[in-house]
Design a protein around this motif. Structure first.
Motif, short mmCIF file in Angstrom:
data_model
loop_
_atom_site.label_atom_id
_atom_site.label_comp_id
_atom_site.label_asym_id
_atom_site.label_seq_id
_atom_site.Cartn_x
_atom_site.Cartn_y
_atom_site.Cartn_z
N ARG A 1 4.78 -4.92 7.71
CA ARG A 1 5.38 -3.53 7.27
C ARG A 1 6.74 -3.08 8.83
O ARG A 1 7.65 -2.61 8.25
N LEU A 2 6.64 -3.59 9.58
CA LEU A 2 7.69 -3.69 10.72
C LEU A 2 8.65 -4.53 10.54
O LEU A 2 9.81 -3.25 10.91
N TYR A 3 8.85 -5.44 9.50
CA TYR A 3 9.95 -5.65 9.92
C TYR A 3 10.76 -6.36 8.15
O TYR A 3 11.74 -5.77 7.73
N ILE A 4 9.39 -5.64 7.15
CA ILE A 4 10.24 -5.62 5.99
C ILE A 4 11.64 -4.52 5.36
O ILE A 4 12.08 -4.63 5.07
N PRO A 5 11.67 -3.31 6.28
CA PRO A 5 12.91 -2.96 5.97
C PRO A 5 14.28 -3.00 6.58
O PRO A 5 15.12 -3.00 5.89
N THR A 6 14.06 -3.57 7.54
CA THR A 6 15.03 -4.72 8.19
C THR A 6 15.92 -5.35 7.57
O THR A 6 16.82 -6.04 6.83
N TYR A 7 15.24 -6.24 6.71
CA TYR A 7 14.74 -7.65 5.90
C TYR A 7 15.84 -7.34 4.68
O TYR A 7 16.43 -7.53 4.28
N ILE A 8 15.38 -6.75 3.92
CA ILE A 8 15.30 -5.74 2.63
C ILE A 8 16.54 -5.31 2.61
O ILE A 8 17.93 -5.67 2.05
N LEU B 1 7.65 -7.35 -3.64
CA LEU B 1 6.49 -8.93 -4.00
C LEU B 1 6.05 -8.93 -2.40
O LEU B 1 4.73 -9.18 -1.62
N LEU B 2 6.47 -8.11 -1.25
CA LEU B 2 6.62 -8.81 0.37
C LEU B 2 5.74 -7.05 0.27
O LEU B 2 4.32 -6.98 1.02
N LEU B 3 5.40 -6.15 -0.81
CA LEU B 3 4.01 -5.43 -0.72
C LEU B 3 3.26 -5.52 -1.70
O LEU B 3 2.01 -5.46 -1.08
N VAL B 4 2.90 -6.44 -2.32
CA VAL B 4 2.19 -6.90 -3.19
C VAL B 4 1.41 -7.91 -1.97
O VAL B 4 0.49 -8.19 -2.20
N VAL B 5 1.77 -8.74 -1.08
CA VAL B 5 1.34 -9.57 -0.20
C VAL B 5 0.59 -8.42 0.84
O VAL B 5 -0.35 -8.78 1.15
N VAL B 6 0.90 -7.41 1.46
CA VAL B 6 0.36 -7.20 1.80
C VAL B 6 -0.95 -6.28 1.72
O VAL B 6 -2.13 -5.82 2.44
N TYR B 7 -0.57 -5.51 0.04
CA TYR B 7 -1.96 -5.24 -0.39
C TYR B 7 -2.91 -6.40 -0.86
O TYR B 7 -4.18 -6.04 -1.04
N LEU B 8 -2.65 -7.40 -1.54
CA LEU B 8 -3.60 -8.59 -1.21
C LEU B 8 -4.29 -9.07 0.12
O LEU B 8 -5.64 -8.96 0.15
N ILE B 9 -3.86 -8.73 1.17
CA ILE B 9 -4.29 -9.19 2.55
C ILE B 9 -5.43 -8.08 2.69
O ILE B 9 -6.40 -8.50 3.11
N GLU B 10 -4.43 -6.86 2.61
CA GLU B 10 -5.30 -5.29 2.93
C GLU B 10 -6.35 -5.32 1.86
O GLU B 10 -7.77 -5.21 2.40
N ILE C 1 0.96 -15.65 -5.91
CA ILE C 1 2.14 -14.98 -4.66
C ILE C 1 3.65 -15.36 -5.72
O ILE C 1 4.36 -15.83 -5.25
N THR C 2 3.10 -17.20 -4.90
CA THR C 2 4.02 -18.27 -5.64
C THR C 2 4.86 -18.11 -6.70
O THR C 2 5.55 -18.23 -6.79
N GLY C 3 3.78 -18.03 -7.28
CA GLY C 3 4.06 -17.98 -8.56
C GLY C 3 5.11 -16.40 -8.89
O GLY C 3 6.65 -17.21 -10.02
N PHE D 1 2.97 -14.73 3.31
CA PHE D 1 4.27 -14.10 4.22
C PHE D 1 5.85 -15.65 3.66
O PHE D 1 6.58 -14.73 3.78
N VAL D 2 5.34 -16.15 4.82
CA VAL D 2 6.64 -17.59 4.99
C VAL D 2 6.81 -17.99 3.59
O VAL D 2 8.13 -17.79 3.72
#
Length: 356
Positions: free
Chosen positions: A135-142, A160-169, A220-222, A340-341
């Motif tokens: 969440r901290l770095y996604i705005p600048t990276y996007i 897709l990065l938001l999907v990663v956050v949702y899966l983890i949380e 996520i990879t697929g 994430f990586v």
């Protein structure tokens, strides 16, 4: 690019504010983000890694005393349980030896549960740190992805990065982590009975957790690979159209085309450097707790293998399954970082190739 250009890019992207938020959110780990980013922009990857490793040196406490205590405690209690089991025939009343075994078993469970609770807390902290980091770095990276590639790639990467956050949380913190606690509780109960009546249920729980972790990584990879086949191509077509329009300008076409390509190339360099910076920073942030998790699981599994030579099968299986529980927690933490990586690596590579 030199150090001054790297510092200028750092200021233009407002990374200083993000670095201050990083220090506030993760006070246990600090490093010179501007210097690391400048080294990455210049291609000095090894220098950037050394700077991140220097930030780890203050936090790299392996707690050798705790691991040594855990190892020898399991060995001593395992030997004591073996003595009572092997000399049970000397007692006319087996209740004495049974009571002694259950007493030792409860002591061992208390020790293992204490370490498991600490391990589970570490995993929860890692999962929360990963989502906070994204969440901290996604705005600048996007924003960097959008500048270098286009709106389609930026939108797909953001989703897709938001999907990663949702899966983890939701998936890991809400479902899988409690499932591992259930596995450990069933392990403790199973050790009380001689026949191991919960062995099949334990195996099912372990497979369910392991399968869910693998499924989330494959998901996520697929999706990332499928998305990378479409979105960058759309942006590439738009880029080609603009490039042709610029080159068709009478008189200034070639000059404008060269400047346009130089600007786009610089944007791709900034985007790739930022993606690599994020991956290295997150791996450095999680390196110490992941190593602690790995050492805890290895100590428990090693001690289980040693006491299995002489000790009661129930006690040995209990220690071994506690080690399996720690390994499941380690897999969850490593997969959360890996998702994430992998996501950033696919976005960075696919959007970089689309401009060629």
């Amino acid at each position: 690019m030199g150090t001054q250009e790297g510092s200028l890019l750092w200021e233009q992207m407002d990374m200083g504010a993000i670095a201050r938020d990083f220090d506030r959110l993760f006070p246990g780990f600090s490093f010179d983000g501007e210097a690391v980013f400048a080294d990455i922009v210049q291609g000095h990857l090894w220098e950037a890694v050394k700077k991140l490793a220097g930030g780890l040196s203050g936090a790299l406490l392996f707690q050798r005393g705790e691991f040594r205590t855990l190892f020898f405690t399991i060995l001593v209690l395992g030997v004591a349980a073996a003595l009572f089991s092997n000399f049970a025939d000397l007692f006319q009343d087996h209740q004495v030896s049974d009571l002694a075994f259950y007493f030792i078993y409860l002591l061992l469970i208390a020790v293992l549960l204490k370490f498991f609770t600490d391990t589970a807390g570490t995993v929860r902290e890692i999962l929360q740190n990963v989502t906070t980091f994204i969440r901290l770095y996604i705005p600048t990276y996007i924003l960097a992805v959008g500048s270098a590639s286009g709106a389609a790639s930026a939108s797909a990467g953001y989703q897709l990065l938001l999907v990663v956050v949702y899966l983890i949380e939701w998936g890991y913190l809400t479902l899988l982590l409690p499932f591992v606690h259930v596995y450990v509780l069933l392990t403790v109960i199973n050790g009380i009975w001689t026949g191991e009546k919960l062995a099949l249920l334990l195996e099912l729980t372990q497979k369910a957790v392991g399968g869910s972790i693998k499924a989330s990584l494959w998901l996520i990879t697929g999706f990332s690979l499928l998305q990378s086949m479409v979105s960058p191509v759309i942006d590439s077509l738009q880029y080609s159209a603009v490039k042709r329009a610029v080159s068709a300008m009478p008189g200034l076409g070639d000059l404008t085309k060269g400047m346009f390509e130089m600007v786009m190339g610089s944007a791709v360099l900034v985007k790739n450097s930022l993606g690599l910076y994020m991956m290295l920073a997150l791996m450095a942030l999680c390196a110490v707790p992941l190593l602690k998790l790995a050492l805890t699981a290895c100590v428990i599994k090693l001690s289980a293998a040693l006491i299995g030579i002489i000790s009661d099968k129930r006690l040995t299986n209990c220690v071994s399954r506690m080690g399996e529980g720690s390994l499941m927690l380690l897999k969850m933490a490593m997969t959360s970082v890996g998702m994430f990586v992998i996501q950033v690596a696919i976005i960075t590579f696919s959007t970089g190739q689309a401009m060629h």
